[in-house]
Design an enzyme around this catalytic site. Structure first.
Site, PDB file in Angstrom:
ATOM      1  N   LYS A   1     -11.661  -4.425  -6.853  1.00 13.80           N
ATOM      2  CA  LYS A   1     -12.019  -2.807  -6.773  1.00 13.80           C
ATOM      3  C   LYS A   1     -11.103  -2.042  -8.053  1.00 13.80           C
ATOM      4  O   LYS A   1     -11.567  -1.176  -9.270  1.00 13.80           O
ATOM      5  CB  LYS A   1     -12.536  -2.440  -6.036  1.00 13.80           C
ATOM      6  CG  LYS A   1     -11.919  -1.552  -4.442  1.00 13.80           C
ATOM      7  CD  LYS A   1     -11.998  -0.656  -3.965  1.00 13.80           C
ATOM      8  CE  LYS A   1     -11.167  -0.870  -2.577  1.00 13.80           C
ATOM      9  NZ  LYS A   1     -11.055   0.561  -2.430  1.00 13.80           N
TER      10      LYS A   1
ATOM     11  N   LYS B   1       0.703  -1.106   0.167  1.00 13.21           N
ATOM     12  CA  LYS B   1       0.134   0.063  -0.220  1.00 13.21           C
ATOM     13  C   LYS B   1       1.096   1.155   0.096  1.00 13.21           C
ATOM     14  O   LYS B   1       0.647   2.069  -1.012  1.00 13.21           O
ATOM     15  CB  LYS B   1      -1.014  -0.414   1.400  1.00 13.21           C
ATOM     16  CG  LYS B   1      -2.280  -1.075   1.456  1.00 13.21           C
ATOM     17  CD  LYS B   1      -2.895  -0.372   1.804  1.00 13.21           C
ATOM     18  CE  LYS B   1      -4.465  -1.669   2.024  1.00 13.21           C
ATOM     19  NZ  LYS B   1      -5.145  -1.652   2.983  1.00 13.21           N
TER      20      LYS B   1
ATOM     21  N   LYS C   1      -7.660 -11.167  -9.381  1.00  8.24           N
ATOM     22  CA  LYS C   1      -8.559 -11.527  -8.706  1.00  8.24           C
ATOM     23  C   LYS C   1      -9.611 -10.110  -8.627  1.00  8.24           C
ATOM     24  O   LYS C   1      -8.680  -9.374  -9.166  1.00  8.24           O
ATOM     25  CB  LYS C   1      -7.795 -11.563  -6.912  1.00  8.24           C
ATOM     26  CG  LYS C   1      -8.089 -12.417  -6.335  1.00  8.24           C
ATOM     27  CD  LYS C   1      -7.783 -12.285  -5.104  1.00  8.24           C
ATOM     28  CE  LYS C   1      -8.585 -11.234  -4.031  1.00  8.24           C
ATOM     29  NZ  LYS C   1      -7.554 -10.910  -2.572  1.00  8.24           N
TER      30      LYS C   1
END
Ligand code: TRP
Length: 345
Positions: free
Chosen positions: A210, A124, A207
């Site tokens: 969003k 992140k 996968k």
């Protein structure tokens, strides 16, 4: 003599606890099949606590109005998906101040190097640019540790990507127990192996998430059912025509079969037989219908909760009250064990 607090009373059923971030707006099919269905199932066997983790949501920049709306929306969707406030405790993390309080204690037990090894933080912060990442993002996993330990959870239903955070939780619980006496239950991850992994409809190598390659690859549960049907019908398959489960050579078709099987409970082998000699179009048309039947009542129920904020707020208030009763007891024991002077009221 200091009173020797008894360990927190064990509940009758094993405890389960999980949290979901209110960042996405609509839940997507991957969230639902991967996690939320597990939450719903565990209500039957566990004393289950589920929360919308708004404190975690502010570890990356957020818009206040959006956070508020998404927090409500996440709670409404959890209820629409089948969480039953009579059978589980559903609450908002920031409504229970003990999370931040135990979070601080856990920060003081976590090694800097230990926190630095968390791979989700590395991913992140790399995405944000290392100097834009906050200290909150760095200690995100430690807050998650507090979330879990406050409730003396036995089982933590999560996806594979959260395994490292549950390991950290176990390490810190053991460290605390060794140093200050038995206080925390050591939790185990509840990662269901055969849980369907759902892939992007346009790029079945990744996968479903969003941050999809294109919006067409992502099934949002709150999309117009028409849009959902269209996305299913334009899913990427391959140039072959055989409907067979083969994730390596036929990832697109296999993904559709997985979704079909999970939503209907039909075995993949039976689906292969049912579609033998038929075209991809037939499979897609039928799956589109299955999807529409699934999302239509989900959307309606979600909307009903959103249209009745009084009911939603009262469910969440009751949830917070139940959660706080447990969290406050754990925190009091923790503070006492650490040597904090009790506040006299
Ligand atoms: N980190 C989890 C995720 O991204 C969300 C979360 C926060 C959580 N606190 C938790 C999950 C406690 C399980 C238990 O999915």
């Amino acid at each position: 003599m200091a009173p020797d607090r008894p360990p927190v009373a064990a509940p009758l059923r094993p405890r389960a606890l999980s949290g979901i971030q209110p960042t996405a707006g609509s839940f997507h099919l991957g969230n639902y099949l991967g996690a939320i269905r597990q939450y719903v199932a565990l209500q039957e066997t566990h004393d289950a606590f589920y929360m919308v983790v708004d404190l975690h949501a502010i570890t990356v920049p957020q818009d206040p109005a959006e956070l508020r709306a998404n927090t409500r929306l996440a709670a409404a969707q959890l209820l629409a998906a089948g969480l039953d406030p009579e059978r589980c405790t559903l609450f908002i993390q920031s409504h229970v101040p003990e999370h931040a309080q135990l979070g601080w204690v856990m920060n003081c037990l976590t090694g800097f190097g230990e926190a630095s090894r968390m791979t989700q933080f590395k991913d992140k912060s790399a995405k944000q640019g290392a100097d834009r990442a906050t200290v909150g993002l760095f200690t995100y996993p430690v807050l998650q540790v507090a979330d879990i330990l406050l409730y003396q959870a036995d089982a933590v239903p999560v996806g594979e990507d959260q395994r490292q955070h549950i390991e950290l939780t176990r390490d810190l619980a053991e460290r605390f127990n060794t140093r200050f006496g038995d206080t925390f239950t050591i939790p185990a991850p509840h990662i269901v192996k055969e849980v369907a992994k759902i892939y992007d409809l346009q790029d079945p190598a990744i996968k479903m998430s969003k941050s999809a390659s294109t919006p067409k690859g992502l099934i949002n549960l709150l999309d117009e059912p028409k849009t959902t049907a269209k996305k299913v019908k334009s899913a990427v398959t391959d140039t072959d025509t055989v409907i067979r489960f083969d994730p390596v050579d036929k990832p697109g078709v296999s993904n559709l079969l997985t979704i079909y099987s999970t939503l209907t409970g039909k075995a993949i082998a039976d689906l292969e037989k049912e579609y033998e000699g038929r075209m991809y179009g037939a499979l897609k048309t039928d799956l589109a219908e299955v999807m529409v039947e699934f999302v239509t009542p989900f959307r309606t129920r979600t909307q009903e909760y959103l249209d009745d904020p009084g009911t939603l707020d009262s469910i969440l208030a009751k949830g917070a009250e139940k959660a706080r009763a447990v969290a406050a007891e754990t925190l009091a024991t923790t503070f006492d064990r650490m040597g904090f002077l009790p506040a006299k009221h």
